[in-house]
Design an enzyme around this catalytic site. Structure first.
Site, mmCIF file in Angstrom:
data_model
loop_
_atom_site.group_PDB
_atom_site.id
_atom_site.type_symbol
_atom_site.label_atom_id
_atom_site.label_comp_id
_atom_site.label_asym_id
_atom_site.label_seq_id
_atom_site.Cartn_x
_atom_site.Cartn_y
_atom_site.Cartn_z
ATOM 1 N N LYS A 227 -36.430 26.842 -23.769
ATOM 2 C CA LYS A 227 -37.786 26.700 -24.304
ATOM 3 C C LYS A 227 -38.525 25.553 -23.606
ATOM 4 O O LYS A 227 -39.714 25.662 -23.292
ATOM 5 C CB LYS A 227 -37.724 26.456 -25.821
ATOM 6 C CG LYS A 227 -37.254 27.691 -26.594
ATOM 7 C CD LYS A 227 -36.936 27.413 -28.062
ATOM 8 C CE LYS A 227 -36.357 28.661 -28.726
ATOM 9 N NZ LYS A 227 -36.026 28.500 -30.144
ATOM 10 N N GLN B 109 -34.665 23.881 -34.300
ATOM 11 C CA GLN B 109 -33.750 24.943 -33.879
ATOM 12 C C GLN B 109 -32.718 25.237 -34.972
ATOM 13 O O GLN B 109 -32.134 24.328 -35.551
ATOM 14 C CB GLN B 109 -33.061 24.529 -32.566
ATOM 15 C CG GLN B 109 -32.201 25.611 -31.921
ATOM 16 C CD GLN B 109 -33.003 26.817 -31.430
ATOM 17 O OE1 GLN B 109 -34.192 26.717 -31.150
ATOM 18 N NE2 GLN B 109 -32.349 27.956 -31.329
ATOM 19 N N ASP C 34 -42.866 28.793 -34.950
ATOM 20 C CA ASP C 34 -41.791 29.770 -35.168
ATOM 21 C C ASP C 34 -42.236 30.880 -36.130
ATOM 22 O O ASP C 34 -41.617 31.941 -36.177
ATOM 23 C CB ASP C 34 -40.570 29.073 -35.813
ATOM 24 C CG ASP C 34 -39.455 28.803 -34.815
ATOM 25 O OD1 ASP C 34 -39.349 29.550 -33.827
ATOM 26 O OD2 ASP C 34 -38.677 27.861 -35.057
HETATM 27 N N1 GUN Z 1 -32.299 30.124 -33.667
HETATM 28 C C1 GUN Z 1 -32.218 31.362 -33.128
HETATM 29 N N2 GUN Z 1 -33.448 31.851 -32.895
HETATM 30 C C2 GUN Z 1 -34.323 30.892 -33.286
HETATM 31 C C3 GUN Z 1 -35.738 30.810 -33.266
HETATM 32 O O1 GUN Z 1 -36.466 31.721 -32.863
HETATM 33 N N3 GUN Z 1 -36.258 29.650 -33.744
HETATM 34 C C4 GUN Z 1 -35.496 28.630 -34.201
HETATM 35 N N4 GUN Z 1 -36.106 27.543 -34.670
HETATM 36 N N5 GUN Z 1 -34.185 28.676 -34.237
HETATM 37 C C5 GUN Z 1 -33.600 29.814 -33.767
#
Ligand code: GUN
Length: 289
Positions: A52, A96, A119
């Site tokens: 990311k 995350q 998110d």
């Molecule tokens: N863990 C797995 N996918 C995601 C996501 O799209 N966002 C976040 N914050 N954690 C994740």
């Protein structure tokens, strides 16, 4: 069979985003800024977050990675979130998941300001999405919609079968596919772990979205000829022949299913890159608000 190439599509979309950043900067507007909070050192989370941050760099966004130890208390994380909510230099941020067991992920999700919830996990974002109001749509369903749109796939009147009812993927996907929208207008069936005879449903499907986290769950005898198959699963399976010690496996038995499909996403290189670029779109949206 046409491969829905998420990697190539996401690269093209990143290029469009990079152009937009240049225009924003030329107009004296601020550069979008995404913050990612990573608690602990889960291997998969480390690589997702690194991806990311890298994506932000690719398109010219500002990004900040905040690493917190696995021993961080819930109160400490909530204080960090409050600071980010109040920091005007931050457009959007993510925490995350998964979080260490001693932290209530729902409490954390709800502490994030809906204005910065890139998110799209906050109940306000989910509620607005369900009502068809403008909001942050969670990155995986958003990325899938963008991929279908890029390949000009018209789903109007089609029967969509979604496997998995997770809050992040299956549930929002089922709502979005039923919406009266350019990529939508489906009749949707949502299957989950308590659904008897899943094949009965998948064999009726024009499009199947598989988001179960069960490697190679969807087999050829569960899919009709000409179906569209979207594979959200990505599981690390031990593999001594790989330098990393693992390989990535989707929820679809790709080799046997792909020849029957009109369109199918590969793993890796399908939904994953689209999820990542969708987060960038949400961050851009947050910075424009
Ligand atoms: N863990 C797995 N996918 C995601 C996501 O799209 N966002 C976040 N914050 N954690 C994740």
């Amino acid at each position: 069979m046409t491969l829905l190439d998420g990697k190539k599509t996401a690269q093209a979309l990143q290029q469009e985003l990079a152009e937009e950043v240049k225009l924003l900067q030329a107009a004296g507007d601020k550069t979008p800024h995404l913050v990612a909070v990573l608690v602990g050192n889960d291997g998969a989370s480390e690589s997702y977050v690194a991806g990311k941050v890298q994506d932000c760099e690719n398109v010219g966004f500002q990004s900040t990675l905040i690493r917190l130890p696995a021993t961080t208390t819930e109160a400490e994380l909530l204080a960090q979130i409050e600071a980010l909510n109040n920091d005007s230099s931050v457009d959007g941020f993510i925490v995350q998941l998964p979080l260490p067991k001693h932290i209530d992920a729902e409490k954390v999700t709800q502490a994030i300001s809906p204005a910065k919830d890139v998110d799209g996990f906050h109940p306000v974002s989910v509620g607005r999405m369900a009502k068809g109001l403008p909001t942050f749509i969670s990155a995986t369903p958003f990325g899938i919609l963008k991929l279908l749109e890029k390949y000009d796939i018209n789903l109007t009147g089609k029967h969509a079968v979604v496997l998995g009812r997770s809050q992040i993927v299956g549930s929002p996907m089922s709502i979005l596919l039923a919406r009266n929208a350019p990529v939508g207008n489906c009749t949707v069936t949502l299957c989950h772990s308590k659904t008897p005879d899943i094949s009965k449903h998948t064999l009726q499907a024009d499009i199947i979205v598989v988001a179960l986290g069960i490697p190679e769950f969807l087999k050829a005898d569960m899919v009709r000829e000409g179906a569209i198959v979207i594979d959200v699963g990505i599981t690390r399976v031990a593999d001594d022949t790989k330098k990393s010690g693992f390989r990535l496996v989707g929820d679809v038995d790709f080799e046997s299913v792909a020849p029957k499909c009109a369109y199918i996403t590969p793993v890796p290189g399908g939904v994953g890159p689209m999820t990542r670029v969708a987060l960038l779109y949400n961050t851009l949206l947050a910075s424009k608000k």
